[in-house]
Design a protein around this motif. Structure first.
Motif, short mmCIF file in Angstrom:
data_model
loop_
_atom_site.label_atom_id
_atom_site.label_comp_id
_atom_site.label_asym_id
_atom_site.label_seq_id
_atom_site.Cartn_x
_atom_site.Cartn_y
_atom_site.Cartn_z
N LYS A 1 0.83 -1.20 0.00
CA LYS A 1 0.00 0.00 0.00
C LYS A 1 0.87 1.26 0.00
CE LYS A 1 -3.61 -2.70 0.71
NZ LYS A 1 -2.86 -3.97 0.92
N LEU A 2 0.44 2.27 -0.73
CA LEU A 2 1.16 3.54 -0.77
C LEU A 2 0.77 4.45 0.39
CD1 LEU A 2 2.95 5.70 -2.11
CD2 LEU A 2 0.99 6.29 -3.58
N TYR A 3 -0.53 4.43 0.74
CA TYR A 3 -1.00 5.31 1.81
C TYR A 3 -2.19 4.68 2.51
CZ TYR A 3 -4.81 6.57 -1.36
OH TYR A 3 -5.88 6.51 -2.19
N TYR A 4 -2.55 5.24 3.65
CA TYR A 4 -3.71 4.75 4.40
C TYR A 4 -4.31 5.91 5.16
CZ TYR A 4 -6.50 2.18 7.84
OH TYR A 4 -7.51 1.71 8.63
N LEU A 5 -5.63 6.10 5.02
CA LEU A 5 -6.33 7.15 5.75
C LEU A 5 -6.95 6.53 6.99
CD1 LEU A 5 -7.09 10.12 5.77
CD2 LEU A 5 -9.12 9.56 4.41
N ASP A 6 -6.49 6.96 8.14
CA ASP A 6 -6.80 6.34 9.42
C ASP A 6 -7.94 7.10 10.11
OD1 ASP A 6 -6.78 5.10 11.88
OD2 ASP A 6 -4.65 5.40 12.26
N PHE A 7 -9.06 6.40 10.37
CA PHE A 7 -10.22 7.01 11.02
C PHE A 7 -10.41 6.51 12.44
CE2 PHE A 7 -11.34 7.63 6.55
CZ PHE A 7 -11.81 8.95 6.55
N ARG A 8 -9.37 5.95 13.06
CA ARG A 8 -9.53 5.49 14.44
C ARG A 8 -9.92 6.65 15.35
NH1 ARG A 8 -4.14 2.97 16.13
NH2 ARG A 8 -3.42 4.73 14.87
N ASN A 9 -9.36 7.83 15.09
CA ASN A 9 -9.81 9.04 15.76
C ASN A 9 -10.70 9.80 14.78
OD1 ASN A 9 -10.21 11.44 17.09
ND2 ASN A 9 -8.06 12.05 17.14
N GLU A 10 -11.99 9.56 14.86
CA GLU A 10 -12.92 10.13 13.88
C GLU A 10 -12.89 11.65 13.89
OE1 GLU A 10 -15.83 9.65 10.86
OE2 GLU A 10 -14.75 8.08 11.95
N LYS A 11 -12.55 12.24 15.03
CA LYS A 11 -12.51 13.69 15.12
C LYS A 11 -11.39 14.28 14.28
CE LYS A 11 -12.28 17.50 18.46
NZ LYS A 11 -12.19 17.85 19.91
N ARG A 12 -10.30 13.53 14.13
CA ARG A 12 -9.16 14.03 13.37
C ARG A 12 -8.51 12.89 12.59
NH1 ARG A 12 -7.19 18.90 13.79
NH2 ARG A 12 -5.24 19.39 12.75
#
Length: 305
Positions: free
Chosen positions: A166-177
Motif C-alpha cells: 500500500k502507498l498510503y492509508y487514511l486512518d479514522f480510528r480518531n474520527e474527530k481528526r
C-alpha cells in the motif's frame, strides 16, 4: 507588496518582518491582492465566434497546499467573463496551510455547447490557465496542526496499518481528526513526496503522486462525511463540514448548502442512487484535482530529458 519582475514566490517570514528565519510570524488570516489580465486573444483562442461577445466562462484562482492536502478556489468573475483586467483578493487561513501555497488562475466554461472542432464544448472544462505563484508559509513549533495530519511510517513495522504494498492509508480510528499515513517502505516515493522544488522532473512526479493520493483521500472523506449527516442536516466534526461545504453544492449544481447536504445524505443511503452518486463524485474530483494538468507537465518534462 509589489512583486519584482519575474518574481513568483512570496515568503511571509520576510514580508511580515519576522526576525527569526526559522519561525513564521504571528497571524491567523491574510489577504493576497493582485490583478489578472485576460487578453482578447485568449478569448478568441478558446471560444467560437458566436460566443465571444458574451463568453460563457468564469475566472477563478485555484488555491492548493500539498502538505495539508488543501484545495480551494476564489471566484474572480462569474459568467459572462470578457477580456480585460480583473482585481483579485484571496483570503487565507493559517490553520489550513503549511509549507507552500500555490495560486494559479483558470478560465473555465460554464455551459455545454453543441458542435465539435477545436473549441471545448463541455461545462466546467478549463480552457486557459495563467502563471503559478507560491506563497511560502514557514513552520514553527507551536503551529496548529493541519486539518488532516500526515506522517511517513513503515507499514510493515506498524501493527495497526495494512500490510502489502500500500502507498498510503487514511486512518479514522480518531474520527474527530483523521490521519494520513504514507508508507515509508517505499523510500523513493516517500523522498519524492518530501521534495520542495517547483520545477524539474522530481517536482512533476511529486505533483502526480499527490494527485493520486488526494483523489483517494477526498473520496473517502466525502463519503465518510456524507454518511455522518444526521436527520437535521448536521455533522459532528469540523472536517466533515469543511469537506461537505467544498463539494456537495457542485455535486448537485445548487447553491443552497443545506439542500445539497440533505440530497447527498439521501443518495448515500439509497442503494439505487449510490452508483450514480459515485459517478458524480468521480467527475467532481477529476475536475477539482485536475490530474490532466499535472500529467501533461510530467510528460512535457520527460520529453526534455
Amino acid at each position: 507588496m509589489d512583486l519584482k519582475p519575474g518574481q513568483s514566490e512570496i515568503s511571509l517570514v520576510s514580508e511580515l518582518g519576522s526576525s527569526n528565519p526559522e519561525e513564521s510570524p504571528e497571524w491567523n488570516t491574510i489577504s493576497v491582492f493582485g490583478q489578472i489580465a485576460l487578453p482578447e486573444s485568449t478569448i478568441e483562442a478558446v471560444f467560437p465566434p458566436e460566443e465571444r461577445e458574451s463568453p460563457p466562462a468564469k475566472l477563478y484562482v485555484a488555491v492548493r497546499c500539498h502538505e495539508t492536502i488543501y484545495r480551494d478556489h476564489s471566484i474572480v468573475s462569474d459568467a459572462p467573463t470578457l477580456a480585460g483586467p480583473y482585481d483579485v483578493q484571496i483570503r487565507l487561513h493559517k490553520e489550513e496551510l503549511r509549507g507552500r501555497v500555490e495560486l494559479r488562475p483558470y478560465l473555465v466554461r460554464t455551459e455545454d455547447r453543441d458542435g465539435e472542432g477545436q473549441f471545448a464544448s463541455k461545462k466546467n472544462f478549463r480552457v486557459a490557465g495563467g502563471k503559478r505563484y507560491e506563497l511560502i508559509i514557514d513552520k514553527q513549533g507551536n503551529e496548529e496542526p493541519p486539518a488532516i495530519d500526515g506522517e511517513n511510517v513503515s507499514f510493515s513495522q506498524t501493527p495497526h496499518l495494512p500490510d502489502g504494498e500500500k502507498l498510503y492509508y487514511l486512518d479514522f480510528r480518531n474520527e474527530k481528526r483523521p490521519k494520513l499515513w504514507i508508507n515509508a517502505d517505499h523510500p523513493r516515493i516517500a523522498d519524492v513526496l518530501q521534495s520542495r522544488g517547483s520545477v524539474g522532473a522530481e517536482a512533476r512526479m511529486r505533483d502526480v503522486i499527490l494527485d493520486q493520493v488526494s483523489y483517494g483521500v477526498w473520496s473517502q472523506l466525502l463519503v465518510r462525511a456524507g454518511s455522518s449527516i444526521d436527520d437535521d442536516g448536521d455533522v459532528e466534526y469540523d472536517w466533515q463540514q469543511t469537506v461537505l461545504e467544498t463539494f456537495v453544492r457542485n455535486l448537485y449544481a445548487i447553491d443552497d448548502l443545506s439542500e445539497a447536504m440533505h440530497r447527498f445524505r439521501q443518495d448515500i443511503h439509497d442503494p439505487d442512487s449510490l452508483p450514480h452518486l459515485m459517478g458524480r463524485i468521480d467527475r467532481e474530483l477529476q475536475e477539482y484535482i485536475d490530474h490532466r494538468a499535472q500529467l501533461i507537465n510530467l510528460m512535457e518534462e520527460g520529453l526534455q530529458i
